[in-house]
Design a protein around this motif. Sequence first.
Motif, PDB file in Angstrom:
ATOM      1  N   LEU A   1       0.949  -1.160   0.078  1.00 20.07           N
ATOM      2  CA  LEU A   1      -0.057   0.001  -0.021  1.00 20.07           C
ATOM      3  C   LEU A   1       0.827   1.224  -0.079  1.00 20.07           C
ATOM      4  O   LEU A   1       0.591   2.378  -0.830  1.00 20.07           O
ATOM      5  N   LEU A   2       2.051   1.267   0.820  1.00 16.58           N
ATOM      6  CA  LEU A   2       2.829   2.280   0.886  1.00 16.58           C
ATOM      7  C   LEU A   2       3.476   2.583  -0.522  1.00 16.58           C
ATOM      8  O   LEU A   2       3.786   3.858  -0.788  1.00 16.58           O
ATOM      9  N   GLY A   3       3.884   1.582  -1.070  1.00  9.98           N
ATOM     10  CA  GLY A   3       4.689   1.665  -2.416  1.00  9.98           C
ATOM     11  C   GLY A   3       3.685   1.772  -3.737  1.00  9.98           C
ATOM     12  O   GLY A   3       4.198   2.333  -4.580  1.00  9.98           O
ATOM     13  N   SER A   4       2.496   1.532  -3.470  1.00 16.70           N
ATOM     14  CA  SER A   4       1.786   1.640  -4.615  1.00 16.70           C
ATOM     15  C   SER A   4       1.170   3.246  -4.814  1.00 16.70           C
ATOM     16  O   SER A   4       0.411   3.150  -6.064  1.00 16.70           O
ATOM     17  N   GLY A   5       1.137   3.949  -4.209  1.00 13.35           N
ATOM     18  CA  GLY A   5       0.753   5.332  -4.183  1.00 13.35           C
ATOM     19  C   GLY A   5      -0.696   5.403  -3.575  1.00 13.35           C
ATOM     20  O   GLY A   5      -1.312   6.384  -3.684  1.00 13.35           O
ATOM     21  N   ALA A   6      -0.948   4.337  -2.880  1.00 17.18           N
ATOM     22  CA  ALA A   6      -2.395   4.266  -2.183  1.00 17.18           C
ATOM     23  C   ALA A   6      -2.466   5.368  -0.953  1.00 17.18           C
ATOM     24  O   ALA A   6      -3.652   5.936  -0.808  1.00 17.18           O
ATOM     25  N   VAL A   7      -1.240   5.783  -0.585  1.00 23.54           N
ATOM     26  CA  VAL A   7      -1.355   6.685   0.757  1.00 23.54           C
ATOM     27  C   VAL A   7      -0.763   7.994   0.079  1.00 23.54           C
ATOM     28  O   VAL A   7      -0.233   8.879   1.165  1.00 23.54           O
ATOM     29  N   ASP A   8      -0.523   8.298  -1.241  1.00 22.76           N
ATOM     30  CA  ASP A   8       0.066   9.518  -1.618  1.00 22.76           C
ATOM     31  C   ASP A   8      -1.047  10.607  -1.345  1.00 22.76           C
ATOM     32  O   ASP A   8      -2.326  10.522  -1.338  1.00 22.76           O
ATOM     33  N   GLY A   9      -0.388  11.655  -0.850  1.00 25.26           N
ATOM     34  CA  GLY A   9      -1.373  13.014  -0.450  1.00 25.26           C
ATOM     35  C   GLY A   9      -1.528  12.921   1.140  1.00 25.26           C
ATOM     36  O   GLY A   9      -1.920  13.940   1.799  1.00 25.26           O
ATOM     37  N   ALA A  10      -1.018  11.836   1.848  1.00 24.68           N
ATOM     38  CA  ALA A  10      -0.994  11.800   3.382  1.00 24.68           C
ATOM     39  C   ALA A  10       0.101  12.515   3.703  1.00 24.68           C
ATOM     40  O   ALA A  10       1.095  12.904   3.051  1.00 24.68           O
ATOM     41  N   SER A  11      -0.185  13.096   4.895  1.00 25.53           N
ATOM     42  CA  SER A  11       0.895  14.166   5.663  1.00 25.53           C
ATOM     43  C   SER A  11       2.285  13.475   6.152  1.00 25.53           C
ATOM     44  O   SER A  11       2.122  11.964   6.147  1.00 25.53           O
ATOM     45  N   PRO A  12       3.338  13.771   6.270  1.00 28.79           N
ATOM     46  CA  PRO A  12       4.412  13.088   6.908  1.00 28.79           C
ATOM     47  C   PRO A  12       4.233  12.535   8.019  1.00 28.79           C
ATOM     48  O   PRO A  12       4.969  11.502   8.339  1.00 28.79           O
ATOM     49  N   THR A  13       3.429  13.031   8.796  1.00 26.54           N
ATOM     50  CA  THR A  13       3.247  12.463  10.143  1.00 26.54           C
ATOM     51  C   THR A  13       2.584  11.092   9.906  1.00 26.54           C
ATOM     52  O   THR A  13       2.803  10.216  10.372  1.00 26.54           O
ATOM     53  N   PHE A  14       1.570  11.248   9.103  1.00 26.58           N
ATOM     54  CA  PHE A  14       0.818   9.823   8.789  1.00 26.58           C
ATOM     55  C   PHE A  14       2.022   8.706   8.154  1.00 26.58           C
ATOM     56  O   PHE A  14       1.863   7.339   8.735  1.00 26.58           O
ATOM     57  N   LEU A  15       2.784   9.260   7.324  1.00 21.36           N
ATOM     58  CA  LEU A  15       3.567   8.202   6.412  1.00 21.36           C
ATOM     59  C   LEU A  15       4.626   7.754   7.547  1.00 21.36           C
ATOM     60  O   LEU A  15       4.987   6.544   7.487  1.00 21.36           O
ATOM     61  N   ALA A  16       4.936   8.691   8.282  1.00 28.37           N
ATOM     62  CA  ALA A  16       6.118   8.101   9.498  1.00 28.37           C
ATOM     63  C   ALA A  16       5.536   6.986  10.470  1.00 28.37           C
ATOM     64  O   ALA A  16       5.910   5.877  10.609  1.00 28.37           O
ATOM     65  N   ALA A  17       4.224   7.282  10.879  1.00 31.01           N
ATOM     66  CA  ALA A  17       3.609   6.415  11.764  1.00 31.01           C
ATOM     67  C   ALA A  17       3.229   5.110  10.744  1.00 31.01           C
ATOM     68  O   ALA A  17       3.524   3.853  11.363  1.00 31.01           O
TER      69      ALA A  17
END
Length: 252
Positions: free
Chosen positions: A143-159
């Motif tokens: 999910l992280l690599g597919s672009g499904a979370v593109d647009g999320a904040s850096p905070t979300f991506l770190a968590a």
Amino acid sequence: MRHVRPSPVFLAIVAVCAASGWYAWRDDGSTETAARTAVFLMVMSGWLVSLCLHEFAHAFAALRSGDEGVVGKGYLTLDPLKYSDPLLSFILPTVFVLLGGIPLSGGAVYLDRSAIRGRARNSVVSAVGPLTNAVIAIVLALLLGSGAVDGASPTFLAAFSFLIQLQVIAAVLNLLPVPGLDGYGVLEPWLPYGFRKAVAPYAPYAILFLFALLWSPSVNRVFYDVIDQITNALDVSPFLADQGYRLFRFWS
């Protein structure tokens, strides 16, 4: 499958994960305390969901292998309150995560091993727990690599990255052949009865010894080098996961 009915408790944990994840996704950096609290709730609730799935996997595999007693015990409802040993299943793993980001889960559902048909099936019942953590890590990494979370904040991506790392650590640790962990459970059916009987009373202490050992700087460094190699292979940044861990520890 007719016995699988997710409990209200499990669904409430999922709801907390979704709500805190939504807040972390939208974080604009304006309120650090609220953002770090959201990260803490997202990671802890996400971790608890994975614990429920880990224990459910043991129970479901046991049912498929002959242990019908898991139905009456409520293990197939994914309700953490139904597990026979909350200390080993939830309290200790939660404390380990809070203290050092070390997720130790596994094998605390009480199964009727005598009802499970054959040594190979007993090994499989033990193996499916950490394999569940491995599958969760792979799915989240995809999910992280597919672009499904593109647009999320850096905070979300770190968590999110830290949550993936927790799944990797849980899978690796639980596959170690240490009494009380699933890796030992995989080997146990094939070991001499005398050895198994002698080791059994010390299983809880072996887990605590392993946790203490991981606090040793030299052991900790080698262990996390391995974890970083695996997370890199999943295309998850160890640096981003470390940032998530720092946000998770909102009290520090």
